[in-house]
Each structure stands twice: as structure tokens, then as C-alpha cells.
Design an enzyme around this catalytic site. Structure first.
Site, short mmCIF file in Angstrom:
data_model
loop_
_atom_site.label_atom_id
_atom_site.label_comp_id
_atom_site.label_asym_id
_atom_site.label_seq_id
_atom_site.Cartn_x
_atom_site.Cartn_y
_atom_site.Cartn_z
N ARG A 285 1.56 4.28 -3.00
CA ARG A 285 1.32 5.70 -2.66
C ARG A 285 2.61 6.52 -2.78
O ARG A 285 2.56 7.70 -3.14
CB ARG A 285 0.73 5.80 -1.25
N SER B 74 0.83 -1.21 0.00
CA SER B 74 0.00 0.00 0.00
C SER B 74 0.86 1.26 0.00
O SER B 74 0.61 2.22 -0.74
CB SER B 74 -0.89 0.02 1.26
N ASP C 24 -7.10 -8.20 4.19
CA ASP C 24 -6.33 -9.05 3.29
C ASP C 24 -5.86 -10.34 3.97
O ASP C 24 -5.26 -11.20 3.31
CB ASP C 24 -5.10 -8.29 2.77
N ARG D 173 -12.61 -14.34 -2.39
CA ARG D 173 -11.70 -15.05 -1.48
C ARG D 173 -12.41 -16.03 -0.56
O ARG D 173 -11.80 -17.01 -0.10
CB ARG D 173 -10.87 -14.03 -0.68
N ARG E 197 -13.27 -6.85 -11.73
CA ARG E 197 -13.56 -6.21 -10.44
C ARG E 197 -14.35 -4.91 -10.61
O ARG E 197 -14.23 -4.22 -11.62
CB ARG E 197 -12.25 -5.97 -9.68
C1 S3P Z 1 -5.56 -1.34 -0.10
C2 S3P Z 1 -6.82 -1.40 0.40
C3 S3P Z 1 -7.58 -2.64 0.55
C4 S3P Z 1 -6.71 -3.89 0.43
C5 S3P Z 1 -5.73 -3.76 -0.69
C6 S3P Z 1 -4.82 -2.56 -0.49
C7 S3P Z 1 -4.90 -0.03 -0.23
O1 S3P Z 1 -8.59 -2.69 -0.43
O2 S3P Z 1 -7.52 -5.03 0.22
O3 S3P Z 1 -4.90 -4.93 -0.77
O4 S3P Z 1 -3.67 0.02 -0.41
O5 S3P Z 1 -5.61 0.99 -0.14
P1 S3P Z 1 -10.01 -1.95 -0.18
O6 S3P Z 1 -9.69 -0.58 0.13
O7 S3P Z 1 -10.79 -2.07 -1.45
O8 S3P Z 1 -10.62 -2.71 0.95
#
Ligand code: S3P
Length: 449
Positions: free
Chosen positions: A33, A29, A327, A358, A129
Site C-alpha cells: 500500500r 500489506s 494468513d 491451504r 486464483r
Molecule cells: C491482504 C489480505 C488478505 C491476506 C493477504 C494480504 C491484504 O487477503 O490473505 O495475505 O494485504 O489486503 P484477502 O483480503 O483476500 O483475504
């Protein structure tokens, strides 16, 4: 078969104790970013510890296509010369985000308030998705989108030439949606407000503040209210990406279920918006300790020590904890299969729209390995077989989903018979060193090429 171009079956055999140090890669994540905000800053952002998994590499390529200069200096050291907020150029070609929902949704947000037109696509998983959860709020800024039916990729977004700021209540607990709206708000004049009912991972808020944006977060009766002032000049940063708690989950959980194991996973972020799995494992009776607790880069960090835990008990995971471990449910279900009693996981319908469904992917594979799983749209429950482990001996489908593939590989480490996944190649999206790292701890994994 999952449907990847060259599926790579992988088999995990029951192994002896896992031991040693597991240096897991950088946080996915935060890596996405770092690249996106670096591209929106003016000047050079330097990044160390970047996750060099396929998802993040696709985001790096996308930032280059928007005009940022992205350089890989080797060994996780990268730099990004940003073009400034509102400075994205129109890419010459389609942006392919591969398997990455985070990549595509965040980039859609970042470009939606620039006067450019961009077509996005992805792999067979990503193209299934839902994207309306992002394009709906982006339309409020003035962006237009046309995709396949059901709001699926490939999709073209025409960014707003004269964006307006937005107030948006996020209808699903999703950091990706929240972040897309905040990134779009960067190039809208005035204040963009996002309200979320359940706290999701807060990396965007923390990093936007770090890059010099004016952003406030308030806990109120209507929820968590995030207010961002548009059109800041983002200042380049020096970023050390912390190691990924979602990747740490795999060696930690493997150690808990393989007899005799003792594994140390150093330097893992315990940000409360991410650490729900570790709290849950401790609630189940896991021998999981936090050593050398410290603050790094403003975040709580610890070295995690996980030891074989034959006395774990089934647990009712509080639904309000779901966002902080969203996750990690697939790997939790593997641990639950080794606990005594039932583990109930409710409030988790978001799991059905991840890289795969999942709940379904794990339920089908676990049942094939001899575990009882009950499920409905918003919950699932695993009946543990205790420390004897599961029969195993099945071929499970990974459905182009890295976390499903890794979860079944961990299951095989403690199962009575080998567990195979039809395709282990998706593991490279988030944890490219999974196989050598687990093998160095003592796992027996075969890849059939
Ligand atoms: C993430 C948010 C999550 C997570 C993904 C990474 C992120 O998804 O499942 O692996 O980096 O903002 P959601 O925000 O759709 O729940």
C-alpha cells in the site's frame, strides 16, 4: 512438485532450544500500500522498513511501469515520486505480479478508473486464483476485463474513461477486494461506498486517511460502511512500515513447540484486524506475553515474548476471528498438532483460494507426518499429539506457497524425524530472511541447491 522454475527442497531437523531476538521484516500489506498510494500522491513519499520480498518488489516494478519514479536507497529506505490520482500512464508491457494476490488485486483497483489498458499476469499459483471478485466491482465503475476462463490471469483490464462512483457490498471477507474498490474510487467523482459484513484488515482505510483522502468508517446494522470521496489530491507521506505480525507468527510458534525455547520478537503491530493468532495462542495456553506495549504510528505495538509451552490445549477458534488471522491458519495447525485435544478451525473457506488451497496443502503434509486432520469445504480440525511432537519424516509439497513452506519448516524443528518441503523458494516472497533468522535462533535448516 510445486512447479516453480527451480524448486529448492528444504529440510528442517529437530533442534535444541530456540533463543534470542527475532527481528522480522516489514509488513507485506502495508508495504504494497505504501508503494501504490505513494505512486498516486503528488510528490515524494519516503518509506523506511519496506519489506523487500519478491511480492513487494513486483509491486515496485509495476508502479514504475505506470510512470511513478521508485528509488531504492538501500536498507529498506525507498522513495516514490507519485503521478497523482488518475495520473497513471499506460505501461509498455505486461504487468507481472509474480506470486502476489495482494499486488495484482490492489493494482487492478488503482488503474481501473484511469483511461489505460493493462494486461496482468503472474506465476503458476497466481494465475489459478479467482479475479472475478475484483473485476466484478471494477465493472461497476465502468472498467472492462477479459481474462482466461473462470476469471483467471493473464487478464487485460480496460480502465473506465468516465468512471462513476460505486456502492459495493463485499460478498467475501476480503481486504484485497475492499481495497481494490477503494483505490478505484479514488479517481471516480463523488462518493464511493464499501460495506463489509466482517471487519478485515483496515490498512487501506488508515493509510488513505494518512495520505489526506476524505474517508469515513461507520459501524452500522448493515455492517462496516466505508465512504470515500473521490478525486482528492493525495499528499506524499513519510512512512515507517511496522514489522509484519504474519511473519512474526513463525518464530513465535516455533518457540512455543521447541522444548526450552525463549524468543523475543520486537515491535510487532497488534492491530485487532491482524492479531487474531496471538489471541488464539494465548487462549490455547501458550506462554506468550506482550512486553513494552506502546502506540506507534497510531497502532498498538508490543514486543512478543514466546516461551516453550508444553501444556497447550486444543481450542475451537471462533469463526468470527478468521479475518483477523486468515494468513496464520497454516502455522496454527502446526501448533495445534503439539497441543492436547482437537483444534477446530471453522468459517475458513477463503483458505482454499490463497496462494494454494491451504487446508488441503497442510492436511496432506500433516497426515504424511503422522497427524490426524479432518476437513470439509469450510472447516478443518487437527488432533494434537501433545508435547511429544509429531513423527515427521515426510516430504511435503509447498504448492508455491510461502506460508505452507515455512509452516512445515517449523513443524520439522520439533518433529521426531526431519521434515522436508519440495520447494522452499516461495519463502522469498514474504520473508526473505527466514532461513538465517531461524538459524540464528538455533533452527537446523538445510537447503538443497
Ligand atoms: C491482504 C489480505 C488478505 C491476506 C493477504 C494480504 C491484504 O487477503 O490473505 O495475505 O494485504 O489486503 P484477502 O483480503 O483476500 O483475504
Amino acid at each position: 512438485m510445486s512447479g516453480s522454475a527451480t524448486p529448492t527442497p528444504m529440510t528442517s531437523h529437530r533442534c535444541g532450544p530456540l533463543s534470542g531476538i527475532a527481528d522480522v521484516p516489514g509488513d507485506k500489506s502495508i508495504s504494497h500500500r505504501s508503494l501504490i498510494l505513494g505512486a498516486m500522491a503528488v510528490g515524494e513519499t519516503r518509506i523506511s522498513g519496506l519489506l523487500e520480498g519478491e511480492d513487494v518488489l513486483d509491486t515496485a516494478k509495476a508502479m514504475q511501469a505506470f510512470g511513478a519514479k521508485v528509488t531504492n536507497h538501500g536498507d529498506g529506505h525507498w522513495s516514490v515520486h507519485g503521478v497523482g490520482v488518475g495520473g497513471f500512464a499506460e505501461p509498455d508491457n505486461v504487468i507481472d505480479c509474480g506470486n502476489s494476490g495482494t499486488g495484482v488485486r490492489l493494482i487492478m483497483g488503482a488503474m481501473a478508473t484511469c483511461p489505460i489498458s493493462v494486461t496482468f499476469t503472474g506465476d503458476a499459483s497466481l494465475n489459478k486464483r479467482p479475479m472475478a471478485r475484483v473485476t466484478d466491482p471494477l465493472a461497476l465503475f465502468g472498467a472492462q476485463s477479459v481474462g482466461r476462463s473462470g476469471g483467471r490471469l493473464p487478464m487485460t483490464i480496460v480502465g473506465a474513461a468516465d468512471p462513476v462512483p460505486v456502492r459495493y457490498e463485499v460478498p467475501v471477507p476480503s481486504a484485497q477486494v475492499k481495497s481494490a474498490v477503494l483505490l478505484a474510487g479514488l479517481n471516480a467523482p463523488g462518493k464511493t461506498v464499501v460495506v463489509e459484513q466482517e471487519a478485515t484488515r483496515d490498512h487501506s482505510e488508515r493509510m488513505l486517511a494518512g495520505f489526506g483522502a476524505e474517508i469515513t468508517v461507520e459501524d452500522t446494522d448493515e455492517g462496516r460502511v466505508i465512504t470515500l470521496t473521490g478525486r482528492p489530491e493525495l499528499k506524499p507521506q513519510v512512512i515507517e512500515v511496522p514489522r509484519d505480525p504474519s511473519s512474526a507468527a513463525f518464530p513465535v510458534c516455533a518457540a512455543l513447540i521447541v522444548p526450552g525455547s525463549d524468543v523475543l520478537v520486537p515491535g510487532i503491530g497488534l492491530n485487532p484486524t491482524r492479531a487474531g493468532l496471538f489471541t488464539t495462542l494465548r487462549d490455547m495456553g501458550a506462554d506468550l506475553t506482550y512486553e513494552n506495549e506502546r502506540i506507534e504510528g497510531g497502532e498498538p505495538v508490543a514486543d512478543l515474548r514466546a516461551r516453550y509451552s508444553p501444556n497447550m490445549k486444543g481450542f475451537v477458534v471462533p469463526p468470527e476471528r478468521a479475518a483477523s488471522m486468515i494468513d496464520e491458519y497454516p502455522i496454527l495447525s502446526v501448533v495445534a498438532a503439539h497441543a492436547s485435544g482437537q483444534t477446530m478451525m471453522a468459517g475458513v473457506k477463503e483458505l482454499r483460494v490463497k496462494e494454494s488451497d491451504r487446508i488441503d496443502a497442510m492436511a496432506v503434509g500433516l497426515r504424511a507426518c503422522g497427524v490426524t486432520v479432518d476437513e470439509a469445504e469450510d472447516w478443518w480440525a487437527v488432533t494434537g499429539l501433545g508435547p511429544e511432537g509429531v513423527p515427521g519424516g515426510a516430504i511435503c509439497e509447498s504448492h508455491l506457497d510461502h506460508r505452507i513452506a515455512m509452516s512445515f519448516m517449523v513443524l520439522g524443528m520439533a518433529a521426531q524425524n526431519p521434515v522436508t518441503v519440495d520447494d522452499g523458494s516461495p519463502i522469498a516472497t514474504s520473508f526473505p530472511i527466514f532461513t538465517p533468522l531461524m538459524a540464528a535462533l538455533g533452527a537446523k535448516l538445510d537447503t538443497q541447491t
